[in-house]
Enzyme design. Structure first.
Site, PDB file in Angstrom:
ATOM      1  N   SER A   1      -4.520  -8.128  -2.762  1.00  0.00           N
ATOM      2  CA  SER A   1      -5.619  -7.789  -2.827  1.00  0.00           C
ATOM      3  C   SER A   1      -5.721  -6.754  -4.930  1.00  0.00           C
ATOM      4  O   SER A   1      -4.979  -7.055  -4.539  1.00  0.00           O
ATOM      5  CB  SER A   1      -6.398  -6.664  -1.904  1.00  0.00           C
ATOM      6  OG  SER A   1      -6.012  -5.397  -1.732  1.00  0.00           O
TER       7      SER A   1
ATOM      8  N   ALA B   1      -7.476  -4.540  -6.051  1.00  0.00           N
ATOM      9  CA  ALA B   1      -6.940  -2.844  -6.049  1.00  0.00           C
ATOM     10  C   ALA B   1      -5.952  -3.014  -5.719  1.00  0.00           C
ATOM     11  O   ALA B   1      -4.673  -1.916  -6.412  1.00  0.00           O
ATOM     12  CB  ALA B   1      -8.150  -1.978  -5.399  1.00  0.00           C
ATOM     13  N   CYS B   2      -4.970  -2.854  -4.661  1.00  0.00           N
ATOM     14  CA  CYS B   2      -4.170  -2.975  -4.365  1.00  0.00           C
ATOM     15  C   CYS B   2      -2.901  -3.189  -5.296  1.00  0.00           C
ATOM     16  O   CYS B   2      -1.618  -2.725  -5.698  1.00  0.00           O
ATOM     17  CB  CYS B   2      -3.665  -3.754  -2.953  1.00  0.00           C
ATOM     18  SG  CYS B   2      -4.139  -2.649  -1.205  1.00  0.00           S
ATOM     19  N   SER B   3      -2.896  -4.236  -6.002  1.00  0.00           N
ATOM     20  CA  SER B   3      -2.363  -5.043  -6.788  1.00  0.00           C
ATOM     21  C   SER B   3      -2.390  -4.995  -8.172  1.00  0.00           C
ATOM     22  O   SER B   3      -1.451  -4.453  -8.677  1.00  0.00           O
ATOM     23  CB  SER B   3      -2.402  -6.707  -7.081  1.00  0.00           C
ATOM     24  OG  SER B   3      -1.881  -7.014  -5.558  1.00  0.00           O
TER      25      SER B   3
ATOM     26  N   VAL C   1      -0.257   0.279  -6.160  1.00  0.00           N
ATOM     27  CA  VAL C   1       0.640   0.607  -5.922  1.00  0.00           C
ATOM     28  C   VAL C   1       1.100   0.591  -7.649  1.00  0.00           C
ATOM     29  O   VAL C   1       2.588   0.716  -7.272  1.00  0.00           O
ATOM     30  CB  VAL C   1       0.908  -1.305  -5.464  1.00  0.00           C
ATOM     31  CG1 VAL C   1       2.314  -0.985  -5.669  1.00  0.00           C
ATOM     32  CG2 VAL C   1       1.002  -1.014  -3.904  1.00  0.00           C
TER      33      VAL C   1
END
Length: 192
Positions: free
Chosen positions: A80, A82-84, A88
């Site tokens: 996703s 924001a996660c990528s 992270v």
């Protein structure tokens, strides 16, 4: 109007009306999510449900962190935005990452998706961060850090969080108040 009609419905003591009455009583609670999640001092759940790289490679974070320090980073979804692009990478690129101990990224995804995501974000695996799948969300549920997002993610997902752990016990909890934001669980807030 439906709420008033529900409240004014006659109550009976038949076996069929009890579930309805319980549902009606519960209908008055309008909480989006309850703040009951894992607390400082609690042990990391001792479960053999997380997977690394393939479904057969089980990881138990209670055992991994029993005599160590580390960070468990929970994300709503692999790949996703924001996660990528933000969450992270904030850990992968943080100058104090090695001082944090063992670092794990956990998502309610399958092991193959998590492996592909790890290979994309950290192709040479230089960071040492381990990407773990929680395919049925059991680890997430044990921490009480799940939320329902059927329109966006399909089923139960992990809230965005970070747990600092020492010797198997939670030392600090960083959970995004809106479940998916990128503020309190970012590496600069967690690792300093």
């Amino acid at each position: 109007m439906a709420f008033r009609a529900l409240r004014s419905a006659p109550t009976t003591t038949s076996a069929f009306s009890r579930p309805f009455a319980a549902a009606a009583a519960g209908a008055r609670h309008f909480h989006a999510s309850r703040p009951v999640f894992v607390k400082v001092g609690e042990a990391i759940p001792d479960l053999e449900v997380l997977q690394e790289d393939s479904p057969g490679n089980k990881v138990n974070l209670a055992k991994e962190l029993a005599n160590a320090k580390g960070v468990v980073v929970g994300v709503p979804a692999a790949f996703s935005g924001a996660c990528s692009q933000k969450h992270v990478p904030s850990y992968i690129q943080h100058p104090k990452l090695k001082e944090a101990g063992k670092v794990f990224v956990v998502a309610v995804n399958d092991a193959f998706v998590m492996k592909a995501w790890a290979d994309q974000l950290d192709p040479n695996h230089k960071s040492g961060i381990r990407f773990l799948a929680d395919p049925a969300g059991e680890f997430t549920k044990a921490l009480d850090l799940g939320f329902e997002a059927p329109a966006l993610f399909g089923d139960t997902r992990a809230k965005r969080y970070a747990l600092v752990v020492e010797n198997g016990k939670v030392k600090s909890v960083h959970v995004e108040p809106d479940n998916t934001g990128t503020d309190v669980s970012m590496a600069d807030k967690v690792l300093g």
